[in-house]
Scaffold this active site. Structure first.
Site, PDB file in Angstrom:
ATOM      1  N   SER A 147       0.814  -1.211   0.000  1.00 52.38           N
ATOM      2  CA  SER A 147       0.000   0.000   0.000  1.00 52.38           C
ATOM      3  C   SER A 147       0.852   1.268   0.000  1.00 52.38           C
ATOM      4  O   SER A 147       0.647   2.167  -0.817  1.00 52.38           O
ATOM      5  CB  SER A 147      -0.928  -0.001   1.220  1.00 52.38           C
ATOM      6  OG  SER A 147      -1.808  -1.105   1.177  1.00 52.38           O
ATOM      7  N   GLY A 148       1.810   1.359   0.927  1.00 48.59           N
ATOM      8  CA  GLY A 148       2.635   2.552   1.029  1.00 48.59           C
ATOM      9  C   GLY A 148       3.557   2.742  -0.159  1.00 48.59           C
ATOM     10  O   GLY A 148       3.709   3.858  -0.677  1.00 48.59           O
ATOM     11  N   CYS A 156      -1.933  -6.112   2.945  1.00 43.87           N
ATOM     12  CA  CYS A 156      -3.342  -5.734   3.087  1.00 43.87           C
ATOM     13  C   CYS A 156      -4.201  -6.390   2.011  1.00 43.87           C
ATOM     14  O   CYS A 156      -5.235  -6.984   2.307  1.00 43.87           O
ATOM     15  CB  CYS A 156      -3.484  -4.218   3.024  1.00 43.87           C
ATOM     16  SG  CYS A 156      -5.205  -3.668   3.080  1.00 43.87           S
ATOM     17  N   CYS A 186      -5.949  -7.269   5.341  1.00 47.67           N
ATOM     18  CA  CYS A 186      -7.261  -6.629   5.553  1.00 47.67           C
ATOM     19  C   CYS A 186      -8.344  -7.136   4.609  1.00 47.67           C
ATOM     20  O   CYS A 186      -9.464  -7.437   5.043  1.00 47.67           O
ATOM     21  CB  CYS A 186      -7.155  -5.118   5.378  1.00 47.67           C
ATOM     22  SG  CYS A 186      -5.584  -4.391   5.835  1.00 47.67           S
ATOM     23  N   LYS A 196      -9.210 -10.963   4.920  1.00 48.97           N
ATOM     24  CA  LYS A 196      -9.763 -11.106   6.277  1.00 48.97           C
ATOM     25  C   LYS A 196     -11.188 -10.601   6.330  1.00 48.97           C
ATOM     26  O   LYS A 196     -12.089 -11.267   6.867  1.00 48.97           O
ATOM     27  CB  LYS A 196      -8.854 -10.346   7.253  1.00 48.97           C
ATOM     28  CG  LYS A 196      -9.288 -10.339   8.718  1.00 48.97           C
ATOM     29  CD  LYS A 196     -10.151  -9.165   9.086  1.00 48.97           C
ATOM     30  CE  LYS A 196      -9.570  -7.814   8.796  1.00 48.97           C
ATOM     31  NZ  LYS A 196      -8.528  -7.390   9.716  1.00 48.97           N
ATOM     32  N   TYR A 244      -3.593  -3.324  -8.973  1.00 50.14           N
ATOM     33  CA  TYR A 244      -2.433  -2.580  -8.466  1.00 50.14           C
ATOM     34  C   TYR A 244      -1.327  -2.504  -9.516  1.00 50.14           C
ATOM     35  O   TYR A 244      -0.665  -1.471  -9.668  1.00 50.14           O
ATOM     36  CB  TYR A 244      -1.915  -3.221  -7.171  1.00 50.14           C
ATOM     37  CG  TYR A 244      -2.537  -2.635  -5.927  1.00 50.14           C
ATOM     38  CD1 TYR A 244      -1.804  -1.820  -5.075  1.00 50.14           C
ATOM     39  CD2 TYR A 244      -3.877  -2.876  -5.612  1.00 50.14           C
ATOM     40  CE1 TYR A 244      -2.373  -1.271  -3.941  1.00 50.14           C
ATOM     41  CE2 TYR A 244      -4.460  -2.332  -4.488  1.00 50.14           C
ATOM     42  CZ  TYR A 244      -3.705  -1.524  -3.656  1.00 50.14           C
ATOM     43  OH  TYR A 244      -4.279  -0.973  -2.535  1.00 50.14           O
ATOM     44  N   GLY A 273      14.590  -7.047  -3.977  1.00 51.28           N
ATOM     45  CA  GLY A 273      15.444  -5.868  -3.990  1.00 51.28           C
ATOM     46  C   GLY A 273      16.254  -5.743  -2.717  1.00 51.28           C
ATOM     47  O   GLY A 273      15.814  -6.115  -1.626  1.00 51.28           O
ATOM     48  N   TYR A 294      -5.679  -7.649  17.672  1.00 49.16           N
ATOM     49  CA  TYR A 294      -6.852  -7.644  16.792  1.00 49.16           C
ATOM     50  C   TYR A 294      -6.872  -8.838  15.851  1.00 49.16           C
ATOM     51  O   TYR A 294      -7.940  -9.370  15.532  1.00 49.16           O
ATOM     52  CB  TYR A 294      -6.964  -6.316  16.035  1.00 49.16           C
ATOM     53  CG  TYR A 294      -5.896  -6.049  15.010  1.00 49.16           C
ATOM     54  CD1 TYR A 294      -6.092  -6.394  13.684  1.00 49.16           C
ATOM     55  CD2 TYR A 294      -4.696  -5.430  15.359  1.00 49.16           C
ATOM     56  CE1 TYR A 294      -5.116  -6.148  12.729  1.00 49.16           C
ATOM     57  CE2 TYR A 294      -3.730  -5.179  14.405  1.00 49.16           C
ATOM     58  CZ  TYR A 294      -3.930  -5.533  13.100  1.00 49.16           C
ATOM     59  OH  TYR A 294      -2.968  -5.306  12.156  1.00 49.16           O
ATOM     60  N   GLU A 342     -10.039 -11.334  15.695  1.00 51.01           N
ATOM     61  CA  GLU A 342     -10.759 -11.439  14.422  1.00 51.01           C
ATOM     62  C   GLU A 342     -10.830 -12.878  13.932  1.00 51.01           C
ATOM     63  O   GLU A 342     -11.901 -13.341  13.508  1.00 51.01           O
ATOM     64  CB  GLU A 342     -10.084 -10.550  13.382  1.00 51.01           C
ATOM     65  CG  GLU A 342     -10.318  -9.071  13.653  1.00 51.01           C
ATOM     66  CD  GLU A 342      -9.461  -8.150  12.809  1.00 51.01           C
ATOM     67  OE1 GLU A 342      -9.745  -6.946  12.778  1.00 51.01           O
ATOM     68  OE2 GLU A 342      -8.482  -8.631  12.175  1.00 51.01           O
ATOM     69  N   GLY A 350       1.849 -11.017  17.021  1.00 53.44           N
ATOM     70  CA  GLY A 350       2.538  -9.822  16.556  1.00 53.44           C
ATOM     71  C   GLY A 350       3.239 -10.018  15.230  1.00 53.44           C
ATOM     72  O   GLY A 350       3.313 -11.123  14.682  1.00 53.44           O
ATOM     73  N   ASP A 396       4.783  -0.355   7.554  1.00 51.12           N
ATOM     74  CA  ASP A 396       5.050  -1.217   8.707  1.00 51.12           C
ATOM     75  C   ASP A 396       6.528  -1.449   8.965  1.00 51.12           C
ATOM     76  O   ASP A 396       6.913  -1.767  10.096  1.00 51.12           O
ATOM     77  CB  ASP A 396       4.377  -2.584   8.507  1.00 51.12           C
ATOM     78  CG  ASP A 396       2.866  -2.527   8.679  1.00 51.12           C
ATOM     79  OD1 ASP A 396       2.317  -1.414   8.718  1.00 51.12           O
ATOM     80  OD2 ASP A 396       2.241  -3.603   8.763  1.00 51.12           O
ATOM     81  N   ALA A 439     -10.264  -0.061  13.456  1.00 48.08           N
ATOM     82  CA  ALA A 439     -11.333  -1.000  13.780  1.00 48.08           C
ATOM     83  C   ALA A 439     -10.771  -2.380  14.032  1.00 48.08           C
ATOM     84  O   ALA A 439      -9.760  -2.772  13.446  1.00 48.08           O
ATOM     85  CB  ALA A 439     -12.362  -1.051  12.649  1.00 48.08           C
ATOM     86  N   HIS A 472     -32.972   8.916  13.026  1.00 47.34           N
ATOM     87  CA  HIS A 472     -33.768   8.002  13.846  1.00 47.34           C
ATOM     88  C   HIS A 472     -34.632   7.091  12.968  1.00 47.34           C
ATOM     89  O   HIS A 472     -35.200   7.544  11.978  1.00 47.34           O
ATOM     90  CB  HIS A 472     -34.687   8.822  14.767  1.00 47.34           C
ATOM     91  CG  HIS A 472     -35.484   7.984  15.701  1.00 47.34           C
ATOM     92  ND1 HIS A 472     -34.945   7.390  16.824  1.00 47.34           N
ATOM     93  CD2 HIS A 472     -36.796   7.618  15.673  1.00 47.34           C
ATOM     94  CE1 HIS A 472     -35.874   6.707  17.446  1.00 47.34           C
ATOM     95  NE2 HIS A 472     -37.024   6.827  16.772  1.00 47.34           N
ATOM     96  N   GLU A 529     -27.267   7.608  16.201  1.00 41.53           N
ATOM     97  CA  GLU A 529     -27.813   8.810  16.821  1.00 41.53           C
ATOM     98  C   GLU A 529     -27.442   8.913  18.300  1.00 41.53           C
ATOM     99  O   GLU A 529     -27.480  10.009  18.892  1.00 41.53           O
ATOM    100  CB  GLU A 529     -29.329   8.866  16.654  1.00 41.53           C
ATOM    101  CG  GLU A 529     -30.095   7.836  17.451  1.00 41.53           C
ATOM    102  CD  GLU A 529     -31.604   7.954  17.265  1.00 41.53           C
ATOM    103  OE1 GLU A 529     -32.112   9.085  17.335  1.00 41.53           O
ATOM    104  OE2 GLU A 529     -32.252   6.916  17.033  1.00 41.53           O
TER     105      GLU A 529
END
Length: 497
Positions: free
Chosen positions: A32-33, A70, A75, A78, A127, A143, A210, A214, A294, A335, A373, A469, A474
């Site tokens: 991603s980065g 990800c 992500c 998952k 991608y 690399g 997490y 999950e 981890g 990361d 999340a 509502h 709310e």
């Protein structure tokens, strides 16, 4: 095409004709980065190359794939499995809504697995196409850095290609960590858990983060017996303590067996499955044991020490507030730097890097008010400070507003699972400094709350907002009564009358 570049801390004009390098930027790692930084830098006119390991759903030191953790083994797959697991409870709830559901329900794991694989293959190609459309040269291979301005890419056939670059960006992410106990080779990590040939009937998950929570939710939702072991009293260390307790209660309510303050000390292969031995002397048999203990930065094979790039004790690349290492031409995002390990954060860091180096706009990533999340079932989502963090950082009193209720849907389905929401407010300024929610749709709701916090919203502004509502959301604009007032030293005061 003329463009601005950062040279020794100063912006200067350069052009392709004047460049003495093969690339203005070479990125190692197309997650991603890395992809974000490569594309945005190319959009500023930079000549960009990027390398990535060959694609496979399960990573290793020589396997990866464009899209990174990800997209391929994090992500996205998952969340697909979370969606699949959620249907089990939804079908149960449907009975009281008039749906006549057969008692015997069949679940086809292989079908879901194939759908998941098809989706990550599709995203992997997207991608690649994003990079191509931006004019970025993609190289498949491993690399490593051979000098302040030199990279070497080892292709699949062993051929080594050498390139020079004015700037080098490390974006190699992280990898799952295995617990060093006897029999560790019998366990799996989240990589393998997303691609198992067979769904385990008996699963053990070790870890309190997490990922552990999950996968426990996923496997239980798909019909497995799940035992979750973790070292602390509650799972999700670092999150708001009140929310952690609610998550633990919900996990138990969904039928997951919790084993707090328990370590695994040995795994033994038997004819019946994997024998799991705890530090309390307990034993049980499982079909799969997941280590969710981890992740470690993926920096080991980059040759960084030889070049002089500084690492911390975990192997994370040390960077300054602009993502620059101690070598001025070498940068790092995501990361591998072990700052805040979330995909949107890596995207932010990649964007700031490209602005700084090629956009003529020095930009520091802003790590405040980043929402996140935990996709347990039901999910937890937070933004800003937890109650504990707010008290620790406060100069004055902190006001805590909470709302706990049975969601409307549950009043008909009969499910005993309460939603909790919380706002943390600085008493002196009335500014909302933290928000959290555990319940259905929490991440979707919290994204909007994050905008409010980023804009510096006060509790009075929340109160003056009209709610939708009937909705759970709310509640965030109808919490009028202070649940507790806490002084900076952490002692609650009685509620004001």
């Amino acid at each position: 095409m003329a463009r601005k570049m950062l040279a020794d801390g100063e912006l200067s004009q350069t052009s392709e004709e004047e460049s003495q390098y093969d690339f203005d930027l070479f990125v190692i790692g197309a997650g991603s980065g890395g992809v974000r930084a490569a594309r945005f830098s190319a959009n500023y006119g930079a000549k960009v190359g990027i390398c990535e390991l060959p694609f496979h759903p399960i990573s290793s030191e020589v396997i990866g794939g464009v899209g990174g953790t990800c997209v391929i083994r994090g992500c996205v797959p998952k969340k697909i499995l979370v969606y699949g697991a959620t249907f089990g409870g939804e079908i149960e709830d449907a009975r009281n809504y008039g749906w006549e559901v057969n008692e015997q329900l069949d679940f086809n794991w292989k079908k879901l697995l194939q759908k998941k694989t098809n989706e990550i293959n599709r995203l992997n190609e997207i991608y690649k196409r994003l990079l191509s459309n931006a004019g970025v040269k993609l190289l498949e291979g491993e690399g490593k850095i051979v000098g302040p301005n030199g990279v070497e890419v080892t292709q699949l056939d062993g051929t080594k290609l050498s390139y020079s670059a004015k700037h080098i960006l490390i974006a190699t992410g992280s990898r799952a960590h295995r617990l060093p106990i006897p029999g560790q080779e019998l366990a799996i990590t989240s990589d393998e858990a997303l691609s198992l040939d067979e769904l385990p009937k008996r699963a053990v998950v070790f870890g309190g983060g997490y990922i552990a929570v999950e996968f426990a939710s996923i496997w239980k939702g798909l019909g497995a017996t799940v035992d979750l072991f973790y070292r602390k009293e509650l799972p999700l260390r670092g999150f708001d303590d009140e929310m952690r307790a609610v998550v633990a209660k919900n996990l138990e309510g969904r039928g997951i067996n919790l084993h707090p303050q328990t370590n695994l000390i040995e795994l033994i292969k038997t004819d019946c499955g994997i024998k799991v031995v705890t530090d309390h002397g307990d034993e049980l048999i499982a079909d799969a044991v997941l280590f969710a203990t981890g992740r470690l930065p993926n920096s080991k094979r980059l040759n960084l020490e030889a070049v002089g790039v500084e690492l911390d004790k975990t192997g994370a690349v040390k960077v300054d507030e602009y993502s620059r290492t101690n070598i001025p031409s070498i940068w790092a995002v995501g990361d591998v730097t072990n700052r805040m390990n979330l995909t949107p954060v890596a995207l932010m860091e990649g964007t700031c890097f490209s602005k700084t180096v090629f956009g003529g706009e020095p930009s520091k990533p802003d790590y405040s008010n980043i929402p996140c999340a935990v996709f347990s079932i039901p999910p937890l989502s937070v933004v800003g400070l937890s109650e504990e963090q707010a008290i620790e950082q406060a100069n004055g009193d902190v006001l805590i507003f909470t709302s706990t209720f049975n969601p409307m849907k549950n009043t008909i389905s009969g499910r005993q699972e309460r939603t909790i929401m919380k706002l943390v407010v600085d008493a002196e300024t009335d500014k909302v400094v933290g928000a959290s929610m555990c319940g259905p749709d929490a991440p979707e709701i919290m994204q909007g709350i994050a905008v409010a916090l980023q804009c510096g919203a006060t509790k009075a502004q929340f109160d003056s907002t009209v709610g939708i509502h009937p909705s759970a959301a709310e509640e965030f604009v109808t919490m009028r009564t202070v649940s507790r007032r806490v002084t900076a030293c952490g002692k609650p005061k009685s509620n004001p009358e």
